[in-house]
Write a protein that holds these residues in place. Sequence first.
Motif, short mmCIF file in Angstrom:
data_model
loop_
_atom_site.label_atom_id
_atom_site.label_comp_id
_atom_site.label_asym_id
_atom_site.label_seq_id
_atom_site.Cartn_x
_atom_site.Cartn_y
_atom_site.Cartn_z
N ALA A 275 34.22 35.32 54.52
CA ALA A 275 33.71 36.48 53.77
C ALA A 275 34.06 36.40 52.29
O ALA A 275 33.42 37.06 51.47
CB ALA A 275 34.26 37.77 54.38
N PHE A 276 35.07 35.59 51.94
CA PHE A 276 35.44 35.46 50.52
C PHE A 276 34.31 34.85 49.69
O PHE A 276 34.29 34.99 48.47
CB PHE A 276 36.71 34.62 50.36
N ASN A 277 33.39 34.15 50.36
CA ASN A 277 32.29 33.52 49.62
C ASN A 277 31.44 34.55 48.87
O ASN A 277 30.80 34.22 47.86
CB ASN A 277 31.41 32.70 50.56
N LYS A 278 31.42 35.79 49.34
CA LYS A 278 30.62 36.81 48.67
C LYS A 278 31.26 37.26 47.35
O LYS A 278 30.65 38.03 46.59
CB LYS A 278 30.40 38.01 49.58
N LEU A 279 32.47 36.76 47.09
CA LEU A 279 33.15 37.08 45.82
C LEU A 279 32.77 36.12 44.70
O LEU A 279 33.34 36.18 43.61
CB LEU A 279 34.67 37.07 46.02
N MET A 280 31.81 35.25 44.97
CA MET A 280 31.39 34.26 43.98
C MET A 280 31.10 34.89 42.62
O MET A 280 30.36 35.87 42.52
CB MET A 280 30.12 33.54 44.47
N GLY A 281 31.74 34.36 41.59
CA GLY A 281 31.51 34.82 40.23
C GLY A 281 32.38 35.97 39.79
O GLY A 281 32.32 36.39 38.63
N CYS A 282 33.23 36.50 40.67
CA CYS A 282 34.10 37.62 40.30
C CYS A 282 35.09 37.19 39.22
O CYS A 282 35.61 36.07 39.24
CB CYS A 282 34.86 38.14 41.52
N HIS A 283 35.38 38.11 38.31
CA HIS A 283 36.27 37.79 37.20
C HIS A 283 36.98 39.05 36.73
O HIS A 283 36.66 40.18 37.16
CB HIS A 283 35.50 37.16 36.05
N ASN A 284 37.94 38.86 35.84
CA ASN A 284 38.75 39.97 35.33
C ASN A 284 37.89 41.06 34.70
O ASN A 284 36.95 40.78 33.95
CB ASN A 284 39.74 39.43 34.29
N GLY A 285 38.23 42.31 35.02
CA GLY A 285 37.53 43.45 34.47
C GLY A 285 36.55 44.10 35.42
O GLY A 285 36.16 45.26 35.22
N GLN A 286 36.16 43.40 36.48
CA GLN A 286 35.22 43.99 37.43
C GLN A 286 35.93 45.02 38.30
O GLN A 286 37.09 44.86 38.67
CB GLN A 286 34.59 42.91 38.30
N LYS A 287 35.20 46.08 38.64
CA LYS A 287 35.76 47.19 39.40
C LYS A 287 35.07 47.32 40.76
O LYS A 287 33.87 47.05 40.88
CB LYS A 287 35.61 48.51 38.64
N LYS A 288 35.86 47.76 41.72
CA LYS A 288 35.35 48.12 43.04
C LYS A 288 34.45 47.03 43.64
O LYS A 288 33.31 47.27 44.06
CB LYS A 288 34.60 49.44 42.99
N VAL A 289 35.00 45.82 43.69
CA VAL A 289 34.30 44.69 44.30
C VAL A 289 34.76 44.58 45.76
O VAL A 289 35.91 44.26 46.03
CB VAL A 289 34.58 43.37 43.56
N ASP B 74 40.14 47.29 44.98
CA ASP B 74 39.07 46.30 44.86
C ASP B 74 38.74 46.04 43.39
O ASP B 74 37.61 45.66 43.06
CB ASP B 74 37.82 46.78 45.61
N ASP B 75 39.74 46.21 42.51
CA ASP B 75 39.56 45.93 41.08
C ASP B 75 40.16 44.57 40.73
O ASP B 75 41.23 44.20 41.21
CB ASP B 75 40.22 47.01 40.22
N PHE B 76 39.47 43.83 39.88
CA PHE B 76 39.93 42.51 39.44
C PHE B 76 40.77 42.71 38.18
O PHE B 76 40.24 42.91 37.08
CB PHE B 76 38.73 41.62 39.14
#
Length: 366
Positions: free
Chosen positions: A44-58, A83-85
Amino acid sequence: MKFTLFIPITFLLLFSISSASAHFFPNITSIPPSLIPNTTTWEAFNKLMGCHNGQKKVDGLTKFKKYLQYFGYLNSSYSSFSDDFDEYLESAVKTYQLNFNLNPTGELDEQTLKHIVRPRCGNADVINGTSTMNSGKQPRPYSANSTIHTVAHYTFFPGRPRWPESKTELTYAFSPENQLPENVKSLFARAFERWSEVTPLTFTETTSFNSADLKIGFFSGDHGDGEPFDGVLGTLAHAFSPPVGRFHLDGDENWVTDGNFNNGSPASAVDLESVVVHEIGHLLGLGHSSVEDSIMYPTIPSGTRKVELANDDIMGVQELYGSNPNYNGSEPSLIPREEGDWSGAHYVHCSLWGFVFPLIIGIFLL
């Protein structure tokens, strides 16, 4: 208790009663479809593709943060499991990327997630907030016969624990509750021999589980040491440093014993000998290495066989124990047995009835 906490301390050890089965298969074709999961533990971690600092509620970042904390990348005091980066997560991701020789962007890119979703050893990569996996060290003399000249990436447990110089003959025993078949026991013997070939150490099986130096068992889920297993794939096994000598494997895995993956394999097939050789390295005092070809690399894709010690493994274990007098500095010469020679049942269910150990108070000195 993680790999980071395996350093010598006084502790109580109490195993709880549980029951499970360990699955051993003579080959990949004998794994029943009913035991092949539709998805793996961390897929399921694959859906986090592209996540980076500053994103909220991922969605999914909370679980991912717990993954990173489990393996030491987030401090044990970290508690912001939203769920915040945040910047702490970015720093943890960068450390992970450095350990696995990836571009340290702090972003969850494709190559990073490719490594994260792989099944792996349950021992942590970062010890008490400090990682040495990515730190190349100039090799030190470890054998009069050594002809290896390379940068070393092997690591040790905190305090560099090892078995005493006077103890070169180590005994090992299997949990009586497991009732392992002989072909599986032979596989363990072969794995021990791979380390014996390059060191002065010898390993002898004993039937006395309580008095053995190395205690081996297959368990399922929470088995009382603070490091619960998580079902098929995810964490495969973990082992404690000297002189604890405990070695636990996940009984829920689809363990393959013939090592033949040439014709492909189900996504859940795990080569037992590959995992055993890795965990023996921990039993001897080695930590994880950032050299992908080494046995002590933390991850191994399912359907993969890796049993030959690499130069990095040999350099590390010989720094602790010296060389086998008969070792000439070349690659180990242990010849794998003939493939496909198992006979008998379609697959073996190994009974794994839980047991209660007496309370053990151990004082382990650096």
